[in-house]
Write a protein that holds these residues in place. Structure first.
Motif, PDB file in Angstrom:
ATOM      1  N   LYS A   1       1.307  -1.209  -0.100  1.00  0.00           N
ATOM      2  CA  LYS A   1      -0.060  -0.255   0.050  1.00  0.00           C
ATOM      3  C   LYS A   1       0.581   1.046  -0.154  1.00  0.00           C
ATOM      4  O   LYS A   1       0.333   2.141  -1.324  1.00  0.00           O
ATOM      5  CB  LYS A   1      -1.018  -0.129   1.362  1.00  0.00           C
ATOM      6  N   LYS A   2       1.528   1.282   1.067  1.00  0.00           N
ATOM      7  CA  LYS A   2       2.922   2.477   0.654  1.00  0.00           C
ATOM      8  C   LYS A   2       3.880   2.585   0.156  1.00  0.00           C
ATOM      9  O   LYS A   2       3.475   3.248  -0.557  1.00  0.00           O
ATOM     10  CB  LYS A   2       3.928   2.595   2.039  1.00  0.00           C
ATOM     11  N   PHE A   3       4.671   1.329  -0.640  1.00  0.00           N
ATOM     12  CA  PHE A   3       4.831   1.363  -1.059  1.00  0.00           C
ATOM     13  C   PHE A   3       4.890   1.616  -3.434  1.00  0.00           C
ATOM     14  O   PHE A   3       5.576   1.773  -3.914  1.00  0.00           O
ATOM     15  CB  PHE A   3       6.417   0.603  -1.300  1.00  0.00           C
ATOM     16  N   LEU A   4       3.966   0.822  -3.674  1.00  0.00           N
ATOM     17  CA  LEU A   4       3.241   0.100  -4.816  1.00  0.00           C
ATOM     18  C   LEU A   4       2.333   0.450  -5.207  1.00  0.00           C
ATOM     19  O   LEU A   4       1.852   1.364  -6.006  1.00  0.00           O
ATOM     20  CB  LEU A   4       2.987  -1.583  -4.711  1.00  0.00           C
ATOM     21  N   PHE A   5       1.069   0.634  -4.398  1.00  0.00           N
ATOM     22  CA  PHE A   5      -0.193   0.852  -4.306  1.00  0.00           C
ATOM     23  C   PHE A   5      -0.663   2.491  -4.656  1.00  0.00           C
ATOM     24  O   PHE A   5      -0.916   2.806  -5.494  1.00  0.00           O
ATOM     25  CB  PHE A   5      -1.218   0.748  -3.188  1.00  0.00           C
ATOM     26  N   ALA A   6       0.256   3.080  -4.027  1.00  0.00           N
ATOM     27  CA  ALA A   6       0.211   4.559  -3.136  1.00  0.00           C
ATOM     28  C   ALA A   6       1.109   5.289  -4.898  1.00  0.00           C
ATOM     29  O   ALA A   6       0.313   6.015  -5.277  1.00  0.00           O
ATOM     30  CB  ALA A   6       1.041   5.436  -2.221  1.00  0.00           C
TER      31      ALA A   6
ATOM     32  N   ILE B   1       0.349   7.362 -10.338  1.00  0.00           N
ATOM     33  CA  ILE B   1       0.578   7.425 -12.318  1.00  0.00           C
ATOM     34  C   ILE B   1      -1.179   7.221 -12.579  1.00  0.00           C
ATOM     35  O   ILE B   1      -1.090   7.367 -13.688  1.00  0.00           O
ATOM     36  CB  ILE B   1       1.131   5.951 -12.347  1.00  0.00           C
ATOM     37  N   ILE B   2      -2.093   6.382 -12.284  1.00  0.00           N
ATOM     38  CA  ILE B   2      -3.788   6.272 -13.025  1.00  0.00           C
ATOM     39  C   ILE B   2      -3.973   7.251 -13.183  1.00  0.00           C
ATOM     40  O   ILE B   2      -4.847   8.124 -13.758  1.00  0.00           O
ATOM     41  CB  ILE B   2      -4.198   5.097 -11.794  1.00  0.00           C
ATOM     42  N   GLU B   3      -4.045   7.878 -11.404  1.00  0.00           N
ATOM     43  CA  GLU B   3      -4.304   9.466 -11.367  1.00  0.00           C
ATOM     44  C   GLU B   3      -4.185  10.640 -12.296  1.00  0.00           C
ATOM     45  O   GLU B   3      -4.615  11.534 -13.077  1.00  0.00           O
ATOM     46  CB  GLU B   3      -4.765  10.192 -10.195  1.00  0.00           C
ATOM     47  N   GLU B   4      -2.247  10.617 -12.214  1.00  0.00           N
ATOM     48  CA  GLU B   4      -2.327  11.242 -13.767  1.00  0.00           C
ATOM     49  C   GLU B   4      -2.670  11.031 -14.857  1.00  0.00           C
ATOM     50  O   GLU B   4      -2.906  12.464 -15.918  1.00  0.00           O
ATOM     51  CB  GLU B   4      -0.333  11.275 -13.766  1.00  0.00           C
TER      52      GLU B   4
END
Length: 169
Positions: A30-35, A40-43
């Motif tokens: 969650k901290k290092f991969l999902f965020a 990137i998805i939001e961008e």
């Protein structure tokens, strides 16, 4: 407590360890991969959204330009029609002017010719009158048997004769 089956065994410490490992892995992901992935998805979503907005704006601009082009084309057609109309009117006026000038010149030529004819007719009539006067004087001299001596008498006889000729016409 330890349960033992023939083909596998379950130990609660192993279950707790696996659960703690899974929880730690989940928090790390969650901290290092999902965020970062979510970032990137939001961008990408923002970039796609901006691309769609730009495309819509370009489409609207193209529609506006098409409308403006159609208006300018219509105005240009109207202007060209006015130019053609004005040129035709100018050509017609020039044509009328040339025709009027030609008619005036023709009328002048006819008037001059008529004046020349009238002048030549008068000259011919005067010449004939002079010849007739000479003949009349000669005949009168022979008829009277004497020559008309004075100029005044000759003038009087000529005027009488010419007066008689003028009345016959």
């Amino acid at each position: 407590m330890h349960l033992n089956f023939d083909f596998f065994s379950i130990e609660p410490s192993t279950i707790i360890g696996v659960l703690l490992n899974t929880l730690i892995l989940f928090l790390l992901f969650k901290k290092f991969l999902f965020a970062p992935v979510n970032k990137i998805i939001e961008e990408r979503k923002a970039q796609v959204s901006k691309t769609y907005e730009d495309a819509d704006a370009a489409l609207e601009k193209a529609k506006n330009m098409e409308t403006e082009y159609a208006e300018k084309l219509s105005a240009a057609k109207e202007e060209s029609a006015e130019i053609v109309k004005a040129a035709s009117k100018k050509a017609q006026l020039r044509s009328d002017e040339i025709i009027a000038q030609a008619k005036d010149e023709a009328q002048g030529i006819v008037s001059k010719a008529n004046a020349d004819i009238e002048r030549e007719r008068k000259r011919a009539v005067n010449q004939i009158k002079d010849e007739i006067s000479d003949i009349a004087v000669n005949i009168a001299g022979k008829v009277i048997g004497k020559e008309v001596s004075s100029d005044e008498e000759q003038e009087r006889l000529i005027d009488e004769f010419i007066g008689g000729i003028g009345e016959d016409e």
